[in-house]
Enzyme design. Sequence first.
Site, PDB file in Angstrom:
ATOM      1  CD  GLU A  81      11.042 -21.215  10.967  1.00  0.00           C
ATOM      2  OE1 GLU A  81      10.878 -20.443   9.997  1.00  0.00           O
ATOM      3  OE2 GLU A  81      11.892 -22.118  10.976  1.00  0.00           O
ATOM      4  CB  SER A 101      12.803 -17.863  10.945  1.00  0.00           C
ATOM      5  OG  SER A 101      11.996 -18.228   9.850  1.00  0.00           O
ATOM      6  CE1 TYR A 121       8.899 -14.947   8.118  1.00  0.00           C
ATOM      7  CE2 TYR A 121       9.956 -15.303  10.237  1.00  0.00           C
ATOM      8  CZ  TYR A 121       9.752 -15.662   8.922  1.00  0.00           C
ATOM      9  OH  TYR A 121      10.424 -16.741   8.396  1.00  0.00           O
ATOM     10  NE  ARG A 124      16.046 -16.148   1.436  1.00  0.00           N
ATOM     11  CZ  ARG A 124      15.434 -16.536   2.554  1.00  0.00           C
ATOM     12  NH1 ARG A 124      14.173 -16.899   2.536  1.00  0.00           N
ATOM     13  NH2 ARG A 124      16.099 -16.584   3.697  1.00  0.00           N
ATOM     14  CG  ASP A 162      19.674 -16.373   3.533  1.00  0.00           C
ATOM     15  OD1 ASP A 162      19.066 -15.962   2.531  1.00  0.00           O
ATOM     16  OD2 ASP A 162      19.099 -16.815   4.543  1.00  0.00           O
ATOM     17  CD  GLU A 167      20.449 -19.788   7.477  1.00  0.00           C
ATOM     18  OE1 GLU A 167      19.298 -20.250   7.588  1.00  0.00           O
ATOM     19  OE2 GLU A 167      21.094 -19.302   8.432  1.00  0.00           O
ATOM     20  CG  ASN A 186      14.345 -21.067   3.646  1.00  0.00           C
ATOM     21  OD1 ASN A 186      13.670 -22.070   3.427  1.00  0.00           O
ATOM     22  ND2 ASN A 186      13.909 -20.065   4.390  1.00  0.00           N
ATOM     23  N   GLY A 244       9.662 -18.889   2.777  1.00  0.00           N
ATOM     24  CA  GLY A 244       8.344 -18.420   3.201  1.00  0.00           C
ATOM     25  C   GLY A 244       7.610 -17.679   2.091  1.00  0.00           C
TER      26      GLY A 244
END
Length: 333
Positions: A18, A150, A220, A259, A261, A274, A276, A280
């Site tokens: 990443e 990601s 992205y 964050r 999910d 999961e 994060n 990002g």
Amino acid sequence: MPDKSKTIAVICGGLSPEADVSRLSANRITPCLEEHYGRVVHLELDQTLPEQLIAQQVDVAFPVAHGPYGEDGRLQGLLDIMGVPYVGSGALASACSLDKVITKRLLQSAGIPMAKDRVVYHNECPDEAALDCVEQLGPKVIIKPSGQGSGIGVQFAMGYEDLKGKLKTGLQMDEKLLVEEFVTGKEITAGVLHLDDYQVLPVTEITTPDGAWYDYVHRYTPGLSDHVIPARISDEQYRRVQEIALKAHQILGCHDISRSDFIVPESGEPVFAELNNLPGMTPTSLFPDGARHAGISFEALICKLVDQALKRGETLRNGRDYWPIPKLDIRPS
């Protein structure tokens, strides 16, 4: 308040898959930092980082080095040893959060709803593991590398033969794979902003124009995903998503931002996917969008995070009360 005397190091790049995305985050946050702080330097996550942190006399680091090395506790441990305060979670929380298996095991013990899973290790026979997965989880499954972000390396499999082949491919790249039952529902996310207190951001629904899974390219590439805020789920599901996101943040010991999910079915409990721990900050990233809908501009968000790290560093420098340590008589006998 932002301090013009401070030097901020934006740490990006490195060996992670990443690395390019991390540079997008770095380029986006830099103008905000340059406007409010004294000096901003971009530092690459490589072997020169320690000497650069010293040479640049860095006051606070803003890591945006996503994935392995930057988000798994290794960078955070280095910064801790060097006494450089930084934005985001510490070494332990970062290490636990990036490893999907460890995250699941810690949160399952707290009763957080998860998809059924089976971990497949590098030394296992893929044929036997595939048969076991199908028997335990059903014919349709999702395969995830344990330590990537990601959506990198994620595969879907239908049936024994398909799964067997994809396990063989995956185990050439990773030491262990997380295989989960396939759960149908909306892709949902919720951020936690943790400064002096906790604030759970508005819940976001992620959609893609072509109905595809929210993979690396869709994350992205501008125009390949939409963020629907507030998410179109029931009031009870919305409340539960926020409740679980906060609980996950606290159990894993995260700081500043995270964050979580989810997959949210048509009815019933949200299923945690999961967490994060270093979201990002690119133009298509979810966390800044959630903050904006909570009334926090991107510029304000970046400054709040840096100021929090500076305050944390000041507390460490000034010392703090700790458990009393008995004095030892260590004179030579």
